[in-house]
Design a protein around this motif. Structure first.
Motif, short mmCIF file in Angstrom:
data_model
loop_
_atom_site.label_atom_id
_atom_site.label_comp_id
_atom_site.label_asym_id
_atom_site.label_seq_id
_atom_site.Cartn_x
_atom_site.Cartn_y
_atom_site.Cartn_z
N HIS A 117 44.29 -85.19 -2.01
CA HIS A 117 45.28 -84.37 -2.72
C HIS A 117 44.82 -83.97 -4.11
O HIS A 117 45.63 -83.78 -5.01
N THR A 118 43.52 -83.84 -4.30
CA THR A 118 43.02 -83.28 -5.54
C THR A 118 43.13 -81.76 -5.44
O THR A 118 42.63 -81.17 -4.50
N HIS A 119 43.84 -81.15 -6.42
CA HIS A 119 44.08 -79.71 -6.34
C HIS A 119 43.31 -78.92 -7.38
O HIS A 119 43.23 -77.70 -7.29
N ALA A 120 42.77 -79.60 -8.39
CA ALA A 120 41.99 -78.88 -9.40
C ALA A 120 40.98 -79.83 -10.02
O ALA A 120 41.28 -81.01 -10.25
N VAL A 121 39.79 -79.32 -10.27
CA VAL A 121 38.75 -80.08 -10.96
C VAL A 121 38.15 -79.21 -12.04
O VAL A 121 37.68 -78.10 -11.77
N LEU A 122 38.20 -79.69 -13.29
CA LEU A 122 37.58 -78.97 -14.40
C LEU A 122 36.31 -79.71 -14.79
O LEU A 122 36.35 -80.89 -15.13
N LYS A 123 35.20 -79.01 -14.71
CA LYS A 123 33.93 -79.59 -15.15
C LYS A 123 33.83 -79.37 -16.65
O LYS A 123 33.96 -78.25 -17.14
N LEU A 124 33.62 -80.45 -17.39
CA LEU A 124 33.56 -80.34 -18.85
C LEU A 124 32.11 -80.38 -19.33
O LEU A 124 31.25 -81.01 -18.70
N CYS A 125 31.85 -79.75 -20.46
CA CYS A 125 30.48 -79.69 -20.98
C CYS A 125 29.95 -81.08 -21.36
O CYS A 125 28.74 -81.30 -21.40
N SER A 126 30.86 -82.02 -21.61
CA SER A 126 30.45 -83.38 -21.93
C SER A 126 29.92 -84.11 -20.70
O SER A 126 29.47 -85.25 -20.81
N GLY A 127 30.03 -83.48 -19.53
CA GLY A 127 29.52 -84.09 -18.31
C GLY A 127 30.59 -84.78 -17.49
O GLY A 127 30.34 -85.25 -16.38
N ALA B 186 49.44 -87.48 -22.31
CA ALA B 186 48.97 -86.44 -23.23
C ALA B 186 48.16 -87.06 -24.37
O ALA B 186 47.12 -86.54 -24.77
N ARG B 187 48.62 -88.19 -24.90
CA ARG B 187 47.88 -88.85 -25.99
C ARG B 187 46.52 -89.31 -25.51
O ARG B 187 45.51 -89.16 -26.21
N GLY B 188 46.50 -89.87 -24.30
CA GLY B 188 45.23 -90.33 -23.74
C GLY B 188 44.26 -89.17 -23.54
O GLY B 188 43.07 -89.28 -23.86
N LEU B 189 44.78 -88.06 -23.04
CA LEU B 189 43.92 -86.91 -22.81
C LEU B 189 43.43 -86.35 -24.14
O LEU B 189 42.27 -85.95 -24.27
N ALA B 190 44.33 -86.34 -25.13
CA ALA B 190 43.95 -85.76 -26.43
C ALA B 190 42.73 -86.49 -27.00
O ALA B 190 41.80 -85.85 -27.51
N THR B 191 42.71 -87.81 -26.90
CA THR B 191 41.57 -88.53 -27.48
C THR B 191 40.30 -88.32 -26.66
O THR B 191 39.21 -88.42 -27.20
N ARG B 192 40.45 -88.00 -25.37
CA ARG B 192 39.25 -87.87 -24.54
C ARG B 192 38.68 -86.47 -24.46
O ARG B 192 37.46 -86.32 -24.37
N VAL B 193 39.53 -85.47 -24.43
CA VAL B 193 38.99 -84.13 -24.14
C VAL B 193 39.13 -83.12 -25.28
O VAL B 193 38.64 -82.00 -25.15
N THR B 194 39.78 -83.48 -26.37
CA THR B 194 39.89 -82.53 -27.48
C THR B 194 38.48 -82.19 -27.97
O THR B 194 37.66 -83.08 -28.19
N GLY B 195 38.22 -80.90 -28.12
CA GLY B 195 36.91 -80.44 -28.57
C GLY B 195 35.94 -80.17 -27.44
O GLY B 195 34.92 -79.51 -27.64
N ASP B 196 36.25 -80.66 -26.27
CA ASP B 196 35.36 -80.42 -25.12
C ASP B 196 35.53 -78.98 -24.64
O ASP B 196 36.54 -78.33 -24.91
N VAL B 197 34.52 -78.50 -23.92
CA VAL B 197 34.55 -77.13 -23.41
C VAL B 197 34.57 -77.17 -21.88
O VAL B 197 33.88 -77.98 -21.27
N ILE B 198 35.41 -76.32 -21.30
CA ILE B 198 35.53 -76.27 -19.84
C ILE B 198 34.41 -75.40 -19.29
O ILE B 198 34.37 -74.20 -19.55
N GLU B 199 33.53 -76.02 -18.54
CA GLU B 199 32.35 -75.31 -18.03
C GLU B 199 32.72 -74.49 -16.79
O GLU B 199 32.37 -73.33 -16.67
#
Length: 275
Positions: free
Chosen positions: A103-113, A11-24
């Motif tokens: 076994h990838t079940h979900a992919v979120l494309k983020l606006c950051s690319g 969760a900490r790792g994700l917070a630094t990477r995706v906070t503020g990003d938008v799910i496209e």
DNA sequence: ATACCGACCTGTCAGC
DNA sequence: TGCTGACAGGTCGGTA
């Protein structure tokens, strides 16, 4: 796989990477098991939303999502997206060019690319969305007072090991850290919860908090395939005293570590140090 | 109400 | 080599 320290690290790792990003956009696989909410509900809640925060609650990763049209002033939480990783789940932020893992079940494309991918071979993990806030069961073991902690076990005839694993009491403790906390507190996993003495409860409270804190500092325990959001393993497994050490000498007294099954889970302890 | 146990899934590894 | 069984960080629902 992941327990509180591993989920906290992720969760900490994700917070630094995706906070503020938008799910496209959101792609969901065809296997239904990993979805607790309907695919339509998940897509509707996620697409266009801004990730305002990522936090851990027990073994859940909670993404606070803000409505797409809301500006900074009027921004408001419109949903929580929660991910439970089960035994083998992982969430990774990666470049879209990287091949999809099996076994990838979900992919979120983020606006950051970049992409946020959920992979889970055993499909015990769960994704869900909550419109009215997410309420986890139990209490955070690192936040609870000793008095409340002791109160959790009053009148419970179940083995203390089972009580520690009960997410309605404490949330986030799993098989590794239950065994490790009991080892440090020198209590047998089968000891009836209600019959723990005051000094034993004191030791268990201190041991549990210590073991969780040390494990978070080490980035969690990596057994076989666990890695954090960056693909990095944790290192707490080298400090395990009993978990996964059946037949090996106790680090304190040298006796062979025993493995028994309690409520269907492997439980490890030193027969000499733990009473 | 509480507590145990199998079921849910796939992958890996030891033993034959 | 290949088969079988045991086991794996979690949770749920049925049953006792």
């Amino acid at each position: 796989m992941p327990e509180l320290p591993e989920v906290e690290t992720i969760a900490r790792g994700l917070a630094t990477r995706v906070t503020g990003d938008v799910i496209e956009s959101v792609w969901l696989g065809s296997k239904p098991e990993p979805l607790k909410s309907s695919p339509e509900q998940i897509v509707r809640a996620l697409e266009g939303a801004r990730i305002a925060a990522v936090q851990r609650m027990g073994k859940h990763i909670v993404f606070r999502l803000e409505a797409p049209q809301a500006g900074p002033q009027s921004a408001r939480t419109h949903a929580h997206w929660t991910v439970h990783l089960g035994m083998t789940g992982s969430l990774r932020v990666c470049d879209p060019a990287v091949a999809l893992a099996p076994h990838t079940h979900a992919v979120l494309k983020l606006c950051s690319g970049r992409e946020l991918r959920f992979v889970d071979p055993r499909r015990f993990g769960r994704l869900s969305v909550h419109r009215d806030g997410f309420q986890a069961t139990g209490v955070e073991p690192l936040d609870i007072s000793f008095e409340r902690f002791a109160g959790l076990f009053r009148g419970r005839k179940t083995p203390i090991k089972s009580a520690l694993l009960n997410q309605k009491l404490l949330r986030g403790v799993g098989n590794i850290y239950a065994d490790e906390a009991l080892a440090r507190a020198r209590i047998r996993p089968r000891h009836r919860a209600a019959t723990l003495t005051y000094p034993e409860l004191r030791r268990l409270y201190a041991a549990l908090q210590k073991v969780l804190t040390l494990a978070i500092a080490a980035g969690g325990s990596s057994i076989s395939d666990y890695v954090d959001a960056d693909g990095e393993p944790g290192f707490f497994q080298i400090q395990h005293r009993v978990y996964g050490r059946e037949g090996k000498p106790c680090r304190r007294c040298g006796s062979a570590i025993k493995r028994v099954v309690i409520a269907g889970r492997s439980s490890h302890y030193c027969p000499r140090c733990q009473k």
